[in-house]
Design an enzyme around this catalytic site. Sequence first.
Site, PDB file in Angstrom:
ATOM      1  N   SER A  91      41.263  55.587  23.620  1.00  0.00           N
ATOM      2  CA  SER A  91      41.272  54.630  24.716  1.00  0.00           C
ATOM      3  C   SER A  91      39.857  54.528  25.276  1.00  0.00           C
ATOM      4  CB  SER A  91      42.260  55.083  25.783  1.00  0.00           C
ATOM      5  OG  SER A  91      42.373  54.129  26.805  1.00  0.00           O
ATOM      6  N   LYS A 122      36.698  42.496  27.284  1.00  0.00           N
ATOM      7  CA  LYS A 122      37.860  43.365  27.102  1.00  0.00           C
ATOM      8  C   LYS A 122      39.111  42.484  27.112  1.00  0.00           C
ATOM      9  CE  LYS A 122      40.157  47.464  28.946  1.00  0.00           C
ATOM     10  NZ  LYS A 122      41.484  46.854  29.089  1.00  0.00           N
ATOM     11  N   LYS A 317      29.160  49.390  25.007  1.00  0.00           N
ATOM     12  CA  LYS A 317      29.081  50.487  24.032  1.00  0.00           C
ATOM     13  C   LYS A 317      27.626  50.752  23.674  1.00  0.00           C
ATOM     14  CE  LYS A 317      33.257  48.676  21.715  1.00  0.00           C
ATOM     15  NZ  LYS A 317      33.769  48.108  20.438  1.00  0.00           N
ATOM     16  N   CYS A 435      68.618  20.197  56.501  1.00  0.00           N
ATOM     17  CA  CYS A 435      67.185  20.259  56.782  1.00  0.00           C
ATOM     18  C   CYS A 435      66.909  21.352  57.806  1.00  0.00           C
ATOM     19  CB  CYS A 435      66.703  18.908  57.314  1.00  0.00           C
ATOM     20  SG  CYS A 435      64.979  18.919  57.865  1.00  0.00           S
TER      21      CYS A 435
END
Length: 748
Positions: A91, A122, A317, A435
């Site tokens: 993960s 992502k 990364k 109403c």
Amino acid sequence: MGPVNTENIVDLEGARERHADLSDQITAHRKRYYDEDAPTISDAEFDSLLQELIALEETFPQLATAESPTQQIGTFSTLFTPVDHAEPMLSLDNVFNEEDLRTWSERVTVDAPDAAYLCEVKLDGLAVNLTYEDGFLTRGATRGDGRTGEDVTANVRTIEGIPHRLKGTDEFPVPAFVEVRGEVYIPREEFLKLNQAREQANLEAKEKAEAEGKTKLPKGEPLFANPRNAAAGSLRQKKSEVTRRRALRLMAHGIGARRGFEPDSQSHAYEALEAWGLPTIPDRIVASTFDEALEYVRHMESSRHDLDYEIDGAVIKIDNIATQRRLGHTSRAPRWATAYKFAPEEVHTRLLDIKVGIGRTGRATPYAVLEPVRVAGSEVEFATLHNADQVKAKQVLIGDTVVLRKAGDVIPEIVAPVVPARDGSEREFHMPQRCPECDSPLAPASEGDVDLRCPNSQKCPAQLRERLTYLSGRSCFDIDDMGFVSCVALTQPLEPKEPPLVDEGGVFDLTAEQLLPIKALVLDRDTGLPKKNDDGTDKVVTPFARVEKSPDGIEHVVLRANAVKMLANLQKAKSQPLWRVINALSIRHVGPVAAQALADAFGDLDRIREASQEELSEIDGVGPTIARAIRDWFSVDWHVGIVERWRASGVRMREDVTETAAIRATLEGATVVITGTLEGHTRDEAAAAVKARGGKVTGSVSKKTSVLIAGENAGSKYDKAMKLGIPVVNSEGFAHLLTEGLEAATSQ
């Protein structure tokens, strides 16, 4: 998301108790998310729980055992045959602000200060692992718990764009073995179509059951809460033909175990994936500095609605594989990568009640009263539910936890209920029979009409204040200083007993003497209910008058400056063009475009009143429905009385023929994009009006776009126009655009 507060936990015993509670919650939520595709909390709420657990373990390291949810990835179910991944699917750790992202960068680049970053979006989808042996797709599996996933090969083979056999090139020959990591998702448009199809099927099933006299109506299939759930539910189907119909797609973003190929960087792996014929994430860059990576994150967060797929963050990364290996990973996540999570635009909240509001043409519209929640930068307390059929189609119950979505400048919308969160206390909504403001019986205006309406158009307080508010707006008489508070005061005052206006006919005859004594409640624009003071009492104002002391100390009641301006603006409004007068009458189905068409064709309100239904329906942009509505409106005596009072007050009732002819070319050379739901006309009618004035209508926003017409529920096109600095006008501004041209309409 800010730092988690653990100050109240001062001893190990208290920490263990909270740790056990959090662990149970997180494990249960992961099971609902990964195994059942039915989460009961939002991503942001889950992240908050996980961050609290991480903070506890940092304070009390002895709690960070191998069994802790912080050391695990997802869960594994037995719905499909279990299969092991050749290399674990890890993960990602998350950061929620720029400071934490910078801290992560400084930590991982201590030994490599010149490291480059691979930056990508992502995707909010379902992680999968595709195994290719000698170029052939031999297995498709979900991530599962990271080590063992579910075999969904038959379903993966139905997904468009996933090659069953890899292609090879001289630079990138097909490897003997490779695991391709990617995300299965469903495009935004396909997600909308999928839910719309379910809504329609549910309604048709109910209608069929009702026609057959059945007392127990079918519940139908629940709507998908979001594209991620739709993708997950579609991939994890026992019948692959169901998956095939769901228009799933894949984007590859990395590789796992491999033989016969060894990349030297993450970007090098991307080049190989594309050469082999795999679809990859297109919105990515290689940043040579952290500041470039940070700019990418900011850009993607601001332009996320331009994409045809859902994203909930950006992934950063370290690009170099050797550096990645040196940094290594924990039991659940690599140290060389992190996910920057964007602020949530989809949250969970409680549906406290469903009430009904009455519009200017009597339409009764259900709206949701929500437990206040912050989403997309603003606090939301109400959301529209359109009509009773929509409430049924969405299968929403009062008391439900619901998924609330607000993207960009879109009106808050309830997407779906969180069914697993129900405890049995929820109750069904029933449309009222009368109403809520004047107690008249509600009924469809005509056979086949899905909307209920209040027929008391002359005396219903809600309809009168809404019509008055509308006629003061930009697409009608454009009366500054006559907003909603003023319209409530003029039609529903606490004092005097008799309101200055019993219908809109007397609006141009208002005097200072009528305004001075008015005292009124301040009503909420969304609900029509009184706003409250801090002590809980109803908020009361004197909107047009104030007390002023003379030099000798005597108090005088005088008009406020806004009231003086309002009276002056009412006089100016009498000379507005005919189309605005027609629009201000609040004839059902007649919006700014139809009003313009009528003014162009007839040039005289009396001629419109005298025209037959056939003559009216022949006008381009009018048609039989609007023609019938016009004839019906003029057949009512008090409606005609409004016209005559306006005429007597000096309101313009005819159009100058030379002005009408000049309108025809107001958009010559302009490129127009239309998006969202426009009030008073269809998309086709709006496009026809633009073309009739020399404009060009296109389907996508670009630098060449002259203006975007954005109605209700405008989505990614609105965001892209804002990003490119393209002028945007709403439904009211559209009328100005048609009559006054691009420059005048966009300069206001």
